[in-house]
Design a protein around this motif. Sequence first.
Motif, short mmCIF file in Angstrom:
data_model
loop_
_atom_site.label_atom_id
_atom_site.label_comp_id
_atom_site.label_asym_id
_atom_site.label_seq_id
_atom_site.Cartn_x
_atom_site.Cartn_y
_atom_site.Cartn_z
N LYS A 164 -12.08 -2.18 -46.18
CA LYS A 164 -10.80 -2.86 -46.30
C LYS A 164 -11.06 -4.36 -46.22
CE LYS A 164 -7.93 0.77 -44.20
NZ LYS A 164 -7.00 1.09 -43.09
N VAL A 165 -10.40 -5.11 -47.08
CA VAL A 165 -10.56 -6.57 -47.13
C VAL A 165 -9.22 -7.21 -46.83
CG1 VAL A 165 -11.23 -8.56 -48.52
CG2 VAL A 165 -12.44 -6.38 -48.80
N ARG A 166 -9.21 -8.11 -45.85
CA ARG A 166 -7.99 -8.85 -45.50
C ARG A 166 -8.31 -10.34 -45.46
NH1 ARG A 166 -7.79 -4.24 -42.23
NH2 ARG A 166 -5.88 -3.00 -42.44
N GLU B 91 -8.08 -19.23 -44.71
CA GLU B 91 -9.28 -19.41 -45.53
C GLU B 91 -10.40 -18.45 -45.13
OE1 GLU B 91 -9.66 -21.34 -48.15
OE2 GLU B 91 -7.60 -22.08 -47.98
N ILE B 92 -10.13 -17.52 -44.22
CA ILE B 92 -11.15 -16.61 -43.71
C ILE B 92 -10.88 -15.20 -44.23
CG2 ILE B 92 -12.26 -15.66 -41.66
CD1 ILE B 92 -11.43 -18.14 -40.15
N THR B 93 -11.93 -14.55 -44.72
CA THR B 93 -11.84 -13.18 -45.22
C THR B 93 -12.50 -12.24 -44.22
OG1 THR B 93 -11.90 -13.93 -47.52
CG2 THR B 93 -12.45 -11.64 -47.11
N PHE B 94 -11.81 -11.16 -43.88
CA PHE B 94 -12.34 -10.17 -42.96
C PHE B 94 -12.60 -8.87 -43.73
CE2 PHE B 94 -9.98 -13.09 -40.27
CZ PHE B 94 -10.88 -13.31 -39.23
N LEU B 95 -13.80 -8.32 -43.52
CA LEU B 95 -14.19 -7.07 -44.15
C LEU B 95 -14.41 -6.01 -43.08
CD1 LEU B 95 -15.26 -5.30 -46.51
CD2 LEU B 95 -17.52 -6.29 -46.07
N GLU B 96 -13.68 -4.91 -43.18
CA GLU B 96 -13.84 -3.78 -42.26
C GLU B 96 -14.51 -2.64 -43.01
OE1 GLU B 96 -11.17 -0.54 -39.72
OE2 GLU B 96 -10.20 -2.21 -40.78
N GLU C 117 -24.90 -7.99 -46.74
CA GLU C 117 -25.60 -9.03 -47.49
C GLU C 117 -24.60 -9.72 -48.41
OE1 GLU C 117 -28.94 -7.46 -49.55
OE2 GLU C 117 -30.07 -7.02 -47.73
N PRO C 118 -24.16 -10.93 -48.05
CA PRO C 118 -23.14 -11.60 -48.86
C PRO C 118 -23.71 -12.11 -50.18
CG PRO C 118 -23.88 -13.04 -47.10
CD PRO C 118 -24.58 -11.73 -46.89
N SER C 119 -22.83 -12.28 -51.15
CA SER C 119 -23.23 -12.88 -52.42
C SER C 119 -23.46 -14.38 -52.21
CB SER C 119 -22.15 -12.64 -53.48
OG SER C 119 -20.94 -13.28 -53.10
N GLN C 120 -23.91 -15.05 -53.26
CA GLN C 120 -24.33 -16.44 -53.14
C GLN C 120 -23.17 -17.38 -52.78
OE1 GLN C 120 -25.81 -17.70 -56.92
NE2 GLN C 120 -23.96 -17.12 -58.04
N ASN C 121 -21.94 -16.95 -52.96
CA ASN C 121 -20.79 -17.82 -52.69
C ASN C 121 -20.22 -17.64 -51.29
OD1 ASN C 121 -20.78 -18.80 -55.41
ND2 ASN C 121 -19.81 -16.88 -56.03
N TRP C 122 -20.82 -16.71 -50.50
CA TRP C 122 -20.24 -16.38 -49.21
C TRP C 122 -21.27 -16.40 -48.09
CZ3 TRP C 122 -14.98 -15.44 -48.82
CH2 TRP C 122 -14.30 -15.23 -50.02
N SER C 123 -20.79 -16.59 -46.87
CA SER C 123 -21.59 -16.39 -45.66
C SER C 123 -20.89 -15.34 -44.81
CB SER C 123 -21.73 -17.69 -44.86
OG SER C 123 -20.46 -18.13 -44.39
N ALA C 124 -21.68 -14.56 -44.04
CA ALA C 124 -21.11 -13.43 -43.30
C ALA C 124 -21.58 -13.46 -41.86
CB ALA C 124 -21.50 -12.11 -43.96
N TYR D 182 -17.18 -1.20 -38.45
CA TYR D 182 -17.86 -2.50 -38.38
C TYR D 182 -16.94 -3.56 -38.96
CZ TYR D 182 -22.12 0.23 -37.55
OH TYR D 182 -23.06 1.09 -37.04
N LEU D 183 -16.97 -4.75 -38.38
CA LEU D 183 -16.10 -5.84 -38.82
C LEU D 183 -16.94 -7.08 -39.10
CD1 LEU D 183 -13.19 -6.81 -39.33
CD2 LEU D 183 -13.09 -7.52 -36.93
N TYR D 184 -16.71 -7.69 -40.26
CA TYR D 184 -17.46 -8.89 -40.67
C TYR D 184 -16.47 -10.00 -41.02
CZ TYR D 184 -21.19 -5.47 -41.18
OH TYR D 184 -22.10 -4.47 -40.94
N GLN D 185 -16.86 -11.22 -40.65
CA GLN D 185 -16.08 -12.40 -41.00
C GLN D 185 -16.80 -13.14 -42.12
OE1 GLN D 185 -14.44 -15.14 -37.87
NE2 GLN D 185 -15.74 -16.64 -38.85
N LEU D 186 -16.10 -13.35 -43.23
CA LEU D 186 -16.70 -13.98 -44.40
C LEU D 186 -16.04 -15.32 -44.66
CD1 LEU D 186 -16.74 -10.89 -46.79
CD2 LEU D 186 -18.39 -11.51 -45.06
N LYS D 187 -16.87 -16.30 -45.01
CA LYS D 187 -16.36 -17.62 -45.36
C LYS D 187 -17.00 -18.05 -46.67
CE LYS D 187 -15.34 -19.32 -40.70
NZ LYS D 187 -15.60 -20.40 -39.70
#
Length: 468
Positions: free
Chosen positions: A201-203, A207-212, A231-238, A273-278
């Motif tokens: 699930k993506v919320r 400006e912050i994206t959370f991935l569950e 493993e984030p893509s080149q446009n994101w940090s996790a 698991y919960l990840y914070q993406l920017k």
Amino acid sequence: MSSTPGTHSLAFRVMRLCRPSLHVEPPLRVDPTDLFIGEDIFDDPIAASNLPPLISSDVTTNKSSDLTYRSRFLLHDSADSIGLSGLLVLPQAFGAIYLGETFCSYISINNSSTLEVRDVVIKAEIQTDKQRILLLDTSKSPVESIRAGGRYDFIVEHDVKELGAHTLVCTALYSDGEGERKYLPQFFKFIVSNPLSVRTKVRVVKEITFLEACIENHTKSNLYMDQVEFEPSQNWSATMLKADGPHSDYNAQSREIFKPPVLIRSGGGIHNYLYQLKMLSHGSSSPVKVQGSNVLGKLQITWRTNLGEPGRLQTQQILGTTITSKEIELNVVEVPSVVGIDKPFLLKLKLTNQTDKEQGPFEIWLSQNDSDEEKVVMINGLRIMALAPVEAFGSTDFHLNLIATKLGVQRITGITVFDKLEKITYDSLPDLEVGDLCKNCKAEERLLEVLQNSWPAKSRPPCFECNI
């Protein structure tokens, strides 16, 4: 060359190589007191006090000297009730094979005839619906001979990356005792199942994206998750977010060195698991929203079973909310804290080029709204302001000279950007609200705070000096 069934000197035997299982003894074991006493024995206090020492001494004597094993079903230790004998059992069949595991097989080709066979060419391959994978080929160096009653053994391995039906194909080309060239094919089929499922699930919060990610265990054994990394893509940090545990520097350091695996129980156990993406910024202070940046990344999952059998899976690319490419973005940098009626004030703005090429030149103006309301805040001076071109991924700051003609909280509306070269008009800046000085008390030093999107258009806060 002959391949008639039933006439071959050779035959393949296949055993899957995997970790052994624990041998469990099903016989019922009982406590000695249940064999000699009834339920009412403890009603007599004298019998209750004398019986346990007698039984314990009798069991101890029989344990060491009785050769009839009449006490073999007694519980000599509390661990005996588990039924584990301490023995391990080798696999008796292919068993369940799961995606992400390594299929390892011990293959033996036996000569069951009374004559020696020579020049044996052996091939082993895995066949799926999509491809054939060669595991062993002795064409360049055939086995010289296999004596009568002898055998030739080898081991093959294959990383399972497809679901569904698989076939282990073993073939042998050889010369029998009479010199006839024969071809022997044998097939061993098995099914590959999915060991786990991953639901995401993506919320988006500001400006912050959370991935569950929810991982569910579909196997019949417990899974110990060694690693579940995004493993984030080149446009994101996790960053992985974890619940706060007991605060201890020693425990924190030891957990970083010796990371305990996460247990997901068999038969439908789950773990979240919960990840914070920017979004990453490309040389600018604000993130650059490039086209295709809705591809967030993928999960790398590794685990082990009860006896350490490893497994590894990688998910497909996980997508977030679709981000449209916004080439030019206009933002407010600073709004003055003092706005006087009929007095010019400066509004500081920033124009950002979010493309990989130079854009501009630009023109800035206040567009006229469609309503009949009179525009209270307007440009002081030339109605159109010219801006120089902006380089790729660059930005420029500028000031817009405005003036307010009425008291109260007023809206600044319709700040528009126009690209003179491309003839494109970009979306207007969202409305702003500013407050003027109070004329009732003439309090030149008492200021109204700047309000942005907080007060209705036809209302204003009271004056700090006279409360009107």
